[in-house]
Design an enzyme around this catalytic site. Sequence first.
Site, PDB file in Angstrom:
ATOM      1  N   ARG A  23      25.750  43.914 -87.572  1.00  0.00           N
ATOM      2  CA  ARG A  23      26.185  42.569 -87.211  1.00  0.00           C
ATOM      3  C   ARG A  23      27.474  42.567 -88.017  1.00  0.00           C
ATOM      4  O   ARG A  23      28.268  41.847 -87.402  1.00  0.00           O
ATOM      5  CB  ARG A  23      25.165  41.712 -88.007  1.00  0.00           C
ATOM      6  CG  ARG A  23      25.124  41.671 -89.426  1.00  0.00           C
ATOM      7  CD  ARG A  23      24.062  40.587 -89.932  1.00  0.00           C
ATOM      8  NE  ARG A  23      23.688  40.730 -91.073  1.00  0.00           N
ATOM      9  CZ  ARG A  23      23.321  39.870 -92.062  1.00  0.00           C
ATOM     10  NH1 ARG A  23      23.496  38.629 -91.781  1.00  0.00           N
ATOM     11  NH2 ARG A  23      22.761  40.116 -92.944  1.00  0.00           N
ATOM     12  N   SER A  50      25.256  34.127 -90.410  1.00  0.00           N
ATOM     13  CA  SER A  50      24.553  35.230 -90.349  1.00  0.00           C
ATOM     14  C   SER A  50      24.771  36.135 -89.140  1.00  0.00           C
ATOM     15  O   SER A  50      24.730  37.344 -89.275  1.00  0.00           O
ATOM     16  CB  SER A  50      23.124  34.876 -90.323  1.00  0.00           C
ATOM     17  OG  SER A  50      22.786  33.944 -91.129  1.00  0.00           O
ATOM     18  N   GLU A  71      20.217  26.628 -78.058  1.00  0.00           N
ATOM     19  CA  GLU A  71      20.318  28.032 -77.342  1.00  0.00           C
ATOM     20  C   GLU A  71      20.491  28.060 -75.977  1.00  0.00           C
ATOM     21  O   GLU A  71      21.354  28.867 -75.318  1.00  0.00           O
ATOM     22  CB  GLU A  71      19.351  29.011 -78.012  1.00  0.00           C
ATOM     23  CG  GLU A  71      19.262  29.464 -79.255  1.00  0.00           C
ATOM     24  CD  GLU A  71      18.555  27.944 -79.914  1.00  0.00           C
ATOM     25  OE1 GLU A  71      17.852  27.336 -79.598  1.00  0.00           O
ATOM     26  OE2 GLU A  71      18.595  28.187 -81.306  1.00  0.00           O
ATOM     27  N   PHE A  96      15.663  34.036 -80.697  1.00  0.00           N
ATOM     28  CA  PHE A  96      16.008  32.818 -80.154  1.00  0.00           C
ATOM     29  C   PHE A  96      16.882  32.987 -78.805  1.00  0.00           C
ATOM     30  O   PHE A  96      16.602  32.310 -77.804  1.00  0.00           O
ATOM     31  CB  PHE A  96      16.746  31.891 -80.951  1.00  0.00           C
ATOM     32  CG  PHE A  96      16.075  31.806 -82.422  1.00  0.00           C
ATOM     33  CD1 PHE A  96      14.797  31.602 -82.435  1.00  0.00           C
ATOM     34  CD2 PHE A  96      16.799  31.878 -83.551  1.00  0.00           C
ATOM     35  CE1 PHE A  96      14.161  31.323 -83.725  1.00  0.00           C
ATOM     36  CE2 PHE A  96      16.182  31.685 -84.611  1.00  0.00           C
ATOM     37  CZ  PHE A  96      14.620  31.580 -84.756  1.00  0.00           C
ATOM     38  N   HIS A 122      19.770  40.255 -85.904  1.00  0.00           N
ATOM     39  CA  HIS A 122      18.528  40.199 -86.579  1.00  0.00           C
ATOM     40  C   HIS A 122      17.347  40.300 -85.721  1.00  0.00           C
ATOM     41  O   HIS A 122      16.337  39.837 -85.583  1.00  0.00           O
ATOM     42  CB  HIS A 122      18.341  38.604 -86.947  1.00  0.00           C
ATOM     43  CG  HIS A 122      19.234  38.153 -88.041  1.00  0.00           C
ATOM     44  ND1 HIS A 122      20.728  38.330 -88.153  1.00  0.00           N
ATOM     45  CD2 HIS A 122      18.906  37.802 -89.493  1.00  0.00           C
ATOM     46  CE1 HIS A 122      21.115  37.758 -89.380  1.00  0.00           C
ATOM     47  NE2 HIS A 122      20.229  37.648 -90.242  1.00  0.00           N
ATOM     48  N   ASP A 130      12.135  36.883 -93.839  1.00  0.00           N
ATOM     49  CA  ASP A 130      11.882  35.780 -93.049  1.00  0.00           C
ATOM     50  C   ASP A 130      10.477  35.663 -92.308  1.00  0.00           C
ATOM     51  O   ASP A 130      10.076  34.851 -91.610  1.00  0.00           O
ATOM     52  CB  ASP A 130      12.958  35.695 -92.006  1.00  0.00           C
ATOM     53  CG  ASP A 130      14.185  34.628 -92.768  1.00  0.00           C
ATOM     54  OD1 ASP A 130      13.866  34.239 -93.727  1.00  0.00           O
ATOM     55  OD2 ASP A 130      15.270  34.525 -92.119  1.00  0.00           O
ATOM     56  N   ARG A 180      20.148  43.146 -88.714  1.00  0.00           N
ATOM     57  CA  ARG A 180      20.525  42.298 -90.115  1.00  0.00           C
ATOM     58  C   ARG A 180      20.806  43.368 -91.190  1.00  0.00           C
ATOM     59  O   ARG A 180      21.798  43.098 -91.976  1.00  0.00           O
ATOM     60  CB  ARG A 180      19.678  41.500 -90.550  1.00  0.00           C
ATOM     61  CG  ARG A 180      19.682  40.983 -91.901  1.00  0.00           C
ATOM     62  CD  ARG A 180      18.599  40.098 -92.426  1.00  0.00           C
ATOM     63  NE  ARG A 180      18.696  39.557 -93.759  1.00  0.00           N
ATOM     64  CZ  ARG A 180      17.893  39.809 -94.733  1.00  0.00           C
ATOM     65  NH1 ARG A 180      16.997  40.840 -94.591  1.00  0.00           N
ATOM     66  NH2 ARG A 180      18.381  39.471 -95.931  1.00  0.00           N
TER      67      ARG A 180
END
Lengths: 325, 276
Positions: A23, A50, A71, A96, A122, A130, A180
Amino acid sequence: MGSRDQEQKTQNTDFAGQAVATRDAYGAALLELGKSNKNIVVLDADLSGSTKTKGFSKAFPERFFNMGISEQDMIGTAGGLSLTGKVPFASTFAVFETGRAWEQIRQTLCYSHLNVKLAATHSGITVGEDGASHQSLEDIALMRVLPGMTVIVPADGFETKQAIDAAAEFEGPVYIRLGRSKVPAVMPKDYKFQIGKAYTYSLGKDATIVAAGIMVSAALEAKEILSKEGIDAGVINMSTIKPLDGGALLAAADKSKLILTAEEHSIIGGLGSAVAEFLSENHPVKVVKIGMRDTFGCSGPPKELLQLYGLTAANMAETIKESLR
Amino acid sequence: MQSILNSRDISYLKERAREMRIEILKMLEKSGSGHTGGSLSATDIVAALYFYKMKHRPDNPDWAGRDRFILSKGHAAPLLYTTLALTGYFDKSLLDSLRRVGCPLQGHPSSKMLNGVEISTGSLGQGLSIANGIAMGLRLDKNPSRVYCLLGDGETQEGQVWEAAMSASHYRLDNLCAFVDLNGLQIDGRCCDVMNIEPVGDKWRAFGWHTLSIDGHDMQAIVDALDEAEKVKGKPCMILAKTVKGKGVSFFEGKAEYHGVTPTKEELELAIKELS
Ligand SMILES: Cc1ncc(C[n+]2csc(CCOP(=O)(O)OP(=O)(O)O)c2C)c(N)n1
Ligand SMILES: [Mg+2]
C-alpha cells in the site's frame, strides 16, 4: 554522508530491493503518476490515510475525491469520471471495495468495460488485529469471475509500483490487491512487470509452487527448506491472476510432478482455483492448494495468523513432501 | 454540425412526444416483451431533453461538447431507443429488433452495443453516481456541458441513490440536473404501499438540492424547469415530475400491472387511435 546516502535510498521511488508494504508503494506510485498524467484522479471512502491515497490528495486536491463512507457511490462516480477521459483509481479496504460494491463493479464498470482502477488495500489475513470483518479472503474470486476484469496481486513494493503504472496505461477495469503489512523484496532488480506475465524463478523437478502476493516470499523460503532435503522445488510468482499466464503453468506442469498453489485468500475461487481450472483442461497434473480453507480469519498479529492458518514456508514444504509421498 | 432539431416550440415538442409514444408502443408490440408503463410516463421529459434542451450531435455521438443523459431507470430502454432513433442516431427500422439475439437494442441499454447510450444501466440505483462522476470530470476539464439523469420513484428506495444525492450536493455539482419520474407506481404496486418515499421534496431539499416540482406531462412546465435548472449555481438541481404511468393510453394509465407488459396487436391499434 552515510545518513544522506540512506536518505537517497529511501527516496528511491521504484522500491527495488526494498521491504515495504504494497500500500505504501501504491501511494508513492500514485503521487508520481499524478505528476506525469493529468488525467489521473483518485477516489477514496474515508480511508485515505490507510490506503495511502492521502499523499495524492495533498498534492493534487482538485483531482482527489473523498466520497465518504459510501463505496457503491464511489464506484459509480469513478465510472462517470472515466467516461470523461479520466483515469480513476478508487481505493478502500479490499473487503468493502469488492464486497459492498460488487454489483456496481459488475454492472457499471465491467459491463461497460470502463477504464477504472480498483486499488484495494488491507487484503488477506495480514490485516491482523482488526479481525475477520476487515480481512478480505474472497476478493480475488469476486473480481476474477467478472468478464473483462484484470486481476493483479503484486508481491512486493517494486512490483506494485510497476503494476500501478501498467494499470494506468492499460485500457479497462483493473483490480489491484494490496496489503497492509510490510513485505520483503522478492523481485530481482531488473524485473519488468507485464500484465498477464508470470515471473518464473525456477521450475522444480519435483514440485513448482505457484504463489501470489505475500506468499511469494514464503514460497522462496520453502524452496530453500526443500532443497536441503533433496527435493527440487521451483517457484512462480503469478502476479496477474487474470488473465492467467497459461504458458508459465504449462512449462511448470511439464517439468514438475506436483503444483502447489499458495495464496493469502480462500482456496475457493482464488489463485489455486484459477490454476486448477487451467491445468485440468490443458495439462492435468496434481494440484494442491495452500490458503484459507473455507474459514473466516480472526484477530491477532499478522505473523501469528499466518502460522495459525498454515500460510507459511514450513507448511508449504511439509505439504509438498506429503503430497509427493 | 449543431443539432438542427432543437426547438423551444411547445407544440413541436408535444408532437415529438406523441410520435415517440407511438413508436414506443409499436416496438414493444413487436418485441412482445419490455417495459411499457415507465417508458410512457417519462416520454415528455425525455422529449424536452433531446428535442429542446440538450446539445447533442446524432451524427457524432461521442462529440465532447455534448450534454449527457443517463437513464438510471434503465428499464425505460424503449423510450431511450425511440428518442435516439427519432433524433437520428440510427435508422428507425432498428427499433423492430428490440430484444432480439445479436441486436444492439438490448433489453436494458448497453453502451458497448449502441451509440448514444452513455452507460449501461438496468440495475436500479446506480445512474446518479455515474452522472455525478461525469459532472465532476466535465468540471475538471472546464467543459461547459451539462449532465441529465432520469430516475424512477421506486428506484429512489435504493440506498446508493442517497449516497449519490449527498455527494452531488457536497461537490456542488451545478452542471447536473436530475429528474425523478413520480408515477407513483413500481412493480408490486403503489410506492406508498410498497415502501413510502414521501415526503420526497423535503428529502431532496434536505440533501441540499435545488428542488422543483412540476407536472411531468406539461411541456411548458418541463421546458421552464430545464431553463431554471441551468441558472442554479452551487447546487445540483432536482426536478420532481409528477407523472402518470402508461400516460397517453387510457387503458394503461395508472396501472401497476402494465409495468412490464407489452400491448397486443389490438391494444396497439386502439392506443394509436387514442394518440392520433
Ligand atoms: C437493483 C434492481 N432491483 C430490482 C430491479 C427490478 N425492477 C425493474 S423495474 C422495477 C420497478 C421500478 O420502479 P420505478 O423506479 O418507480 O420505475 P417506473 O415506475 O418509472 O417504471 C424493479 C423493481 C432492478 N432492475 N434493479
Ligand atoms: Mg415508478
